[in-house]
Scaffold this motif. Structure first.
Motif, PDB file in Angstrom:
ATOM      1  N   THR A  82       0.845  -1.197   0.000  1.00 14.73           N
ATOM      2  CA  THR A  82       0.000   0.000   0.000  1.00 14.73           C
ATOM      3  C   THR A  82       0.874   1.237   0.000  1.00 14.73           C
ATOM      4  O   THR A  82       2.026   1.194   0.390  1.00 14.73           O
ATOM      5  N   TYR A  83       0.302   2.313  -0.447  1.00 22.08           N
ATOM      6  CA  TYR A  83       1.029   3.565  -0.579  1.00 22.08           C
ATOM      7  C   TYR A  83       0.047   4.696  -0.297  1.00 22.08           C
ATOM      8  O   TYR A  83      -1.150   4.558  -0.566  1.00 22.08           O
ATOM      9  N   PRO A  84       0.520   5.802   0.225  1.00 21.99           N
ATOM     10  CA  PRO A  84      -0.401   6.908   0.482  1.00 21.99           C
ATOM     11  C   PRO A  84      -1.178   7.269  -0.785  1.00 21.99           C
ATOM     12  O   PRO A  84      -0.615   7.299  -1.867  1.00 21.99           O
ATOM     13  N   GLY A  85      -2.441   7.497  -0.619  1.00 17.05           N
ATOM     14  CA  GLY A  85      -3.275   7.847  -1.764  1.00 17.05           C
ATOM     15  C   GLY A  85      -3.820   6.645  -2.507  1.00 17.05           C
ATOM     16  O   GLY A  85      -4.615   6.785  -3.415  1.00 17.05           O
ATOM     17  N   GLY A  86      -3.413   5.449  -2.120  1.00 17.18           N
ATOM     18  CA  GLY A  86      -3.867   4.229  -2.781  1.00 17.18           C
ATOM     19  C   GLY A  86      -3.113   3.968  -4.071  1.00 17.18           C
ATOM     20  O   GLY A  86      -2.621   4.885  -4.720  1.00 17.18           O
ATOM     21  N   THR A  87      -3.006   2.689  -4.438  1.00 15.89           N
ATOM     22  CA  THR A  87      -2.254   2.320  -5.636  1.00 15.89           C
ATOM     23  C   THR A  87      -3.093   1.654  -6.704  1.00 15.89           C
ATOM     24  O   THR A  87      -2.619   1.435  -7.805  1.00 15.89           O
ATOM     25  N   SER A  88      -4.305   1.283  -6.375  1.00 12.58           N
ATOM     26  CA  SER A  88      -5.129   0.593  -7.365  1.00 12.58           C
ATOM     27  C   SER A  88      -6.605   0.829  -7.068  1.00 12.58           C
ATOM     28  O   SER A  88      -6.971   1.261  -5.986  1.00 12.58           O
ATOM     29  N   GLY A  94      -7.462   0.725   0.065  1.00 12.70           N
ATOM     30  CA  GLY A  94      -7.417   1.591   1.229  1.00 12.70           C
ATOM     31  C   GLY A  94      -8.103   2.922   1.047  1.00 12.70           C
ATOM     32  O   GLY A  94      -8.321   3.638   2.008  1.00 12.70           O
ATOM     33  N   VAL A  95      -8.407   3.286  -0.183  1.00 10.26           N
ATOM     34  CA  VAL A  95      -9.046   4.587  -0.425  1.00 10.26           C
ATOM     35  C   VAL A  95     -10.368   4.452  -1.177  1.00 10.26           C
ATOM     36  O   VAL A  95     -10.976   5.445  -1.526  1.00 10.26           O
ATOM     37  N   TRP A  96     -10.796   3.248  -1.438  1.00  8.96           N
ATOM     38  CA  TRP A  96     -12.050   3.002  -2.155  1.00  8.96           C
ATOM     39  C   TRP A  96     -13.202   3.723  -1.485  1.00  8.96           C
ATOM     40  O   TRP A  96     -13.243   3.752  -0.269  1.00  8.96           O
ATOM     41  N   PRO A  97     -14.095   4.368  -2.173  1.00  8.16           N
ATOM     42  CA  PRO A  97     -14.298   4.385  -3.617  1.00  8.16           C
ATOM     43  C   PRO A  97     -13.581   5.536  -4.312  1.00  8.16           C
ATOM     44  O   PRO A  97     -13.869   5.825  -5.466  1.00  8.16           O
ATOM     45  N   ARG A  98     -12.659   6.168  -3.646  1.00 10.75           N
ATOM     46  CA  ARG A  98     -11.905   7.262  -4.261  1.00 10.75           C
ATOM     47  C   ARG A  98     -10.948   6.709  -5.322  1.00 10.75           C
ATOM     48  O   ARG A  98     -10.532   5.577  -5.251  1.00 10.75           O
ATOM     49  N   TRP A  99     -10.549   7.551  -6.249  1.00 13.38           N
ATOM     50  CA  TRP A  99      -9.592   7.170  -7.265  1.00 13.38           C
ATOM     51  C   TRP A  99      -8.202   7.157  -6.633  1.00 13.38           C
ATOM     52  O   TRP A  99      -7.825   8.084  -5.928  1.00 13.38           O
ATOM     53  N   SER A 100      -7.431   6.116  -6.893  1.00  9.59           N
ATOM     54  CA  SER A 100      -6.090   6.057  -6.316  1.00  9.59           C
ATOM     55  C   SER A 100      -5.199   7.124  -6.952  1.00  9.59           C
ATOM     56  O   SER A 100      -5.341   7.454  -8.121  1.00  9.59           O
ATOM     57  N   ARG A 101      -4.287   7.643  -6.155  1.00  8.72           N
ATOM     58  CA  ARG A 101      -3.460   8.755  -6.601  1.00  8.72           C
ATOM     59  C   ARG A 101      -2.061   8.331  -7.034  1.00  8.72           C
ATOM     60  O   ARG A 101      -1.337   9.118  -7.632  1.00  8.72           O
ATOM     61  N   GLY A 106       2.737   9.089  -8.432  1.00  7.72           N
ATOM     62  CA  GLY A 106       3.837   8.220  -8.018  1.00  7.72           C
ATOM     63  C   GLY A 106       4.181   8.500  -6.573  1.00  7.72           C
ATOM     64  O   GLY A 106       3.308   8.646  -5.735  1.00  7.72           O
ATOM     65  N   ASP A 107       5.456   8.624  -6.283  1.00  7.42           N
ATOM     66  CA  ASP A 107       5.839   8.892  -4.897  1.00  7.42           C
ATOM     67  C   ASP A 107       6.084  10.373  -4.655  1.00  7.42           C
ATOM     68  O   ASP A 107       6.576  10.762  -3.612  1.00  7.42           O
ATOM     69  N   ALA A 108       5.737  11.207  -5.633  1.00  9.33           N
ATOM     70  CA  ALA A 108       5.878  12.655  -5.446  1.00  9.33           C
ATOM     71  C   ALA A 108       4.616  13.203  -4.790  1.00  9.33           C
ATOM     72  O   ALA A 108       3.519  12.733  -5.054  1.00  9.33           O
ATOM     73  N   PRO A 109       4.774  14.202  -3.938  1.00  7.57           N
ATOM     74  CA  PRO A 109       3.592  14.808  -3.315  1.00  7.57           C
ATOM     75  C   PRO A 109       2.653  15.401  -4.364  1.00  7.57           C
ATOM     76  O   PRO A 109       3.081  15.840  -5.422  1.00  7.57           O
TER      77      PRO A 109
END
Length: 128
Positions: A82-88, A94-101, A106-109
């Protein structure tokens, strides 16, 4: 030791980006829910306003497991799932139903108003 005795030489450890210095064994019961959330979850820096939180992995648990693997000659692969903002897209992100960021930034803010000063990806494993 049990894994080594079974012939296991390598293990894959699926991880979250969210780690904590706190030990869940110290929970006494009756603690304030906000205190527990602060200690055992991480606020997703891309979704702070929405209050998206991730469960935290105790660093001591991970460190002890890695030391046990080393002691018994078992190679450990740290698999960042997992990664901040979700990966898939999906409920497991982890962020569903939001779009993963992740695939946008990537790993940039983020730079669209969801900025984060944290450099989580590059500094995640600095203590290991």
């Amino acid at each position: 030791k049990i894994l080594k005795d079974l012939g296991v030489n390598n293990v894959r450890i699926p991880l979250s980006w969210c780690l904590t210095d706190h030990d869940p064994a110290t929970i006494q019961g009756g603690e304030d829910i906000e205190l527990l959330e602060e200690r055992f979850t991480c606020l997703d820096p891309f979704y702070k306003e929405e209050g998206v939180r991730w469960p935290a992995i105790p660093k001591s648990l991970l460190t002890n497991f890695l030391r046990a693997c080393a002691k018994h000659g078992i190679t450990a692969i740290l698999d960042l799932h997992t990664y901040p903002g979700g990966t898939s897209i999906g409920t497991f992100s982890g962020v569903w139903p939001r779009w993963s960021r992740f695939w946008i930034y990537g790993d940039a803010p983020a730079t669209d108003g969801n900025e984060t000063k944290e450099d989580i990806g590059r500094e995640l494993f600095q203590n290991f």
